[in-house]
Design an enzyme around this catalytic site. Structure first.
Site, PDB file in Angstrom:
ATOM      1  N   HIS A  87      28.455  14.618  55.174  1.00 51.98           N
ATOM      2  CA  HIS A  87      29.165  14.034  56.270  1.00 51.98           C
ATOM      3  C   HIS A  87      27.539  13.494  56.849  1.00 51.98           C
ATOM      4  CE1 HIS A  87      31.415  12.275  59.290  1.00 51.98           C
ATOM      5  NE2 HIS A  87      32.390  13.389  58.938  1.00 51.98           N
TER       6      HIS A  87
ATOM      7  N   ASP B 202      30.335   9.290  57.732  1.00 52.74           N
ATOM      8  CA  ASP B 202      31.493   8.866  58.273  1.00 52.74           C
ATOM      9  C   ASP B 202      32.536   8.691  57.826  1.00 52.74           C
ATOM     10  OD1 ASP B 202      28.657   9.502  60.252  1.00 52.74           O
ATOM     11  OD2 ASP B 202      28.568   7.956  61.335  1.00 52.74           O
TER      12      ASP B 202
END
Length: 521
Positions: A493, A497
Site C-alpha cells: 500500500h 492504492d
C-alpha cells in the site's frame, strides 16, 4: 603531521562496517602493522592494521558504532598534535589517509602472495554474481585423507541451491578452516591441501585464537558499572564474529543484549555475557523425554525463506484483494491445446495465467515495480515474472525475464525448465533474482482463497486459486452453473492504492475471460 586511519572497504558491495573492539587506546604508541581495531561486515570480520607510526591521538568512533567505508576512524601522529581537522572526515578530505585504505586482513589474495608454503588453499566458490557467502553442507573428505584433482571435498549451499566443491589441488587434506554449517564468504580459503606435514598456517583465514582471547580480556576489565544494560531482544541479529565467539564457549549468543546498530548482537555483547555468567535458558522441551521430539536446524533455503518473509511482513503495508472470474474460456482453450497434441499439449492453466499477467501488468506499472526505499520506486518497462516453485528443499522463485515479449508456448517451456533446475537443486542464484512481480499458484490443491506474501522488493504478488462451480442467472433468465476461479492480489500500500490494484484485477479477469482475444493482440 597527524594521519587519519579510515574504515576499509571490505568488498565492492560493502557500504559500512561495525567497529568490533579497539586493540589500542588513546595515548598508546602505534607502529606500522599494529592492529588498531577489529571491524565486521554482515558476512565476516577483519582486523585493521595501522599504516602510520606515532601515538593514537584520538578515536572518532566507539565499539559497536556503524561507520561508512572510507571515513576517518582515528588519528595517529606525534604526542600533543592537533588532529581536529581529521575528525569525522572521509579519505577524500584527508590526503594523508589513503595509505590506510587496504589492510592486509581485507585482502586474502595479498596475504597469499607472501605465504611461504607448498600447500594450496581451496576457496569457497562464488556461485553467482549476487552471491556473497555460502554455507558448508557436509565434508566428504577428512583431515589426513588423500585428495586428487576433481575429488568432491565438500558440499555447500546458497540461499536457494546446493552444490559440490571439487578439489583443484592434489595431496593430503592438511587442515579444514570451516566446519559444517558455517557461513563462509565467497573466495575465502576453506581448507588446505599439500604434502604430508606441510605448514599451512599462513593460508588460514581470519584472526588467530590468541587475538580473540586478548579481546575478551580487554572487554572484561572495561568499566561497565555506570552503564545501563540494554535488555536482550528476541530474534536480534547476531554478527559472525559474535556467533563464532559464542560457539567457542558453548553458549547461546541470543541471550546477550545487543548494543550494535538496530539491536544487533556484536562481539563485545557476547564477551559481557561470558564475564557475567550465562543464565540458564528455560525450555519447555527440557521436561520432555529426548526420544519424544527432534530438534531440526533450518536448511540454508529455509533460513532464507524465513528471513525474507519476516522482512516482507514487517517492512511493508500489505493488503490483499480477492476476486473471481469465469474460467470457461481458459478451460476450453486448455482442452483444445491438449487435443492438438505435440508440445502444445504441455501448456497448462498456470502457463495461461502467466501469459495473461505478463500482458496486463504493462498497463499497471506501480505493480510491475520494486521499492527502492520508503520514498522511491523503480517501475519496469518489461515484465520480469517471478514464479513460485515448490521443491523438496523449500520454496524458490525463479524469474522469467521479459515474459511480456514471449509467446504462450515460450513461457510454458521457460517455466518447466526453471522449475526443473529448482527441483534438482542446481539453479544459478542469478536466475532467482530480478523479478518485478510474482505469481503463486495453489489452485491444484483446491485452495479457494489465500493471502500470498510479497517477495521484497516487489510491490505485488498474485495468488492463483482453485476452480469451483457457482450459480448465476443466464441471459434467458434460467439458472446455470459456471466454473469460477479465484485470484488473490497482495500489494504494498506504500506504492499502490486500492483503486489501482482493483483496476489491475478487473482488467486481468477480463483478459482471462476473453483469452483468445488477448492472444490476438
Amino acid at each position: 603531521m597527524a594521519n587519519a586511519v579510515i574504515m576499509p572497504k571490505a568488498g565492492i558491495t560493502v557500504e559500512s562496517c561495525i567497529i568490533g573492539t579497539w586493540e589500542k587506546k588513546v595515548g598508546d604508541p602505534v607502529k606500522i602493522g599494529d592492529i588498531l581495531f577489529t571491524y565486521e561486515t554482515d558476512k565476516a570480520s577483519f582486523e585493521c592494521e595501522s599504516t602510520a607510526e606515532g601515538v593514537l591521538l584520538e578515536i572518532f568512533y566507539d565499539e559497536g558504532d556503524e561507520v561508512p567505508c572510507l571515513v576517518n576512524v582515528c588519528a595517529v601522529g606525534n604526542p600533543g598534535e592537533d588532529c581536529s581537522a581529521l575528525r569525522g572526515g572521509s579519505a577524500a578530505e584527508a590526503p594523508a589517509a589513503p595509505a590506510a585504505a587496504a589492510p592486509a586482513a581485507a585482502a586474502p589474495a595479498a596475504a597469499a602472495a607472501v605465504c611461504n608454503t607448498n600447500a594450496k588453499a581451496v576457496i569457497m566458490p562464488k556461485a553467482g554474481i549476487t552471491v556473497e557467502s555460502c554455507i558448508i553442507g557436509s565434508w566428504e573428505k577428512q583431515v589426513g585423507d588423500q585428495v586428487k584433482i576433481g575429488d568432491i571435498l565438500f558440499t555447500y549451499e546458497t540461499d536457494k541451491a546446493s552444490f559440490e566443491c571439487e578439489s583443484t589441488a592434489e595431496g593430503e587434506l592438511l587442515e579444514i578452516f570451516y566446519e559444517e554449517g558455517e557461513e563462509v564468504v565467497c573466495l575465502e580459503n576453506v581448507c588446505a591441501i599439500g604434502p604430508h606435514g606441510e605448514d599451512c598456517s599462513c593460508l588460514r583465514p581470519g584472526s588467530a585464537p590468541a587475538v580473540v582471547a586478548e579481546a575478551v580480556a580487554v572487554e572484561v576489565t572495561a568499566p561497565v558499572a555506570a552503564e545501563v544494560a540494554p535488555a536482550a531482544v528476541v530474534g536480534a541479529p547476531v554478527s559472525p564474529r559474535a556467533a563464532k565467539l559464542a560457539k567457542a564457549h558453548g553458549i547461546d549468543p541470543t541471550l546477550a543484549a545487543g548494543t550494535g546498530p538496530n539491536g544487533r548482537i556484536i562481539e563485545r555483547d557476547v564477551q559481557k555475557l561470558i564475564a557475567q555468567g550465562v543464565p540458564a535458558k528455560a525450555s519447555v522441551a527440557a521436561a520432555v523425554a529426548e526420544d519424544e521430539y527432534e530438534d531440526v536446524k533450518f536448511s540454508g533455503i529455509r533460513r532464507a525463506i524465513s528471513k525474507s518473509m519476516h522482512t516482507s511482513l514487517s517492512t511493508m503495508a500489505q493488503l490483499t484483494h480477492n476476486v473471481s472470474f469465469d474460467a470457461s474460456a481458459i478451460l476450453a482453450y486448455r482442452k483444445a491445446l491438449k487435443a492438438a497434441g505435440d508440445e502444445y499439449a504441455g501448456i497448462t492453466i498456470g502457463d495461461i495465467m502467466l501469459y495473461a499477467v505478463s500482458r496486463t501488468l504493462l498497463n499497471h506499472k506501480d505493480l510491475n515495480a520494486n521499492m527502492l526505499d520508503d520514498n522511491s520506486i523503480r517501475k519496469f518497462n518489461h515484465v520480469n515474472l517471478g514464479v513460485a516453485v515448490d521443491t523438496p528443499r523449500g520454496l524458490m522463485v525463479p524469474t522469467i525475464v521479459h515474459a511480456d515479449e514471449m509467446s504462450l508456448l515460450e513461457i510454458s517451456k521457460a517455466v518447466k525448465s526453471l522449475a526443473a533446475e529448482c527441483r534438482e537443486g542446481n539453479i544459478s542464484p542469478d536466475k532467482l533474482s530480478g523479478g518485478s512481480f510474482t505469481v503463486s499458484n495453489l489452485g491444484s490443491f483446491g485452495v479457494e482463497s489465500f493471502t500470498p506474501v510479497i517477495n521484497p522488493p516487489q510491490t505485488g504478488i498474485l495468488g492463483v486459486c482453485g476452480t469451483i462451480d457457482r450459480v448465476r442467472k443466464a441471459a434467458d433468465g434460467s439458472i446455470e452453473l459456471y466454473p469460477a476461479m479465484g485470484l488473490s492480489l497482495t500489494y504494498d500500500h506504500r506504492a499502490v492504492d486500492g483503486t489501482p490494484a482493483s483496476r489491475f484485477l478487473q482488467e486481468l479477469c477480463k483478459n482471462l475471460e476473453n483469452f483468445t482475444t488477448l492472444l490476438a493482440k
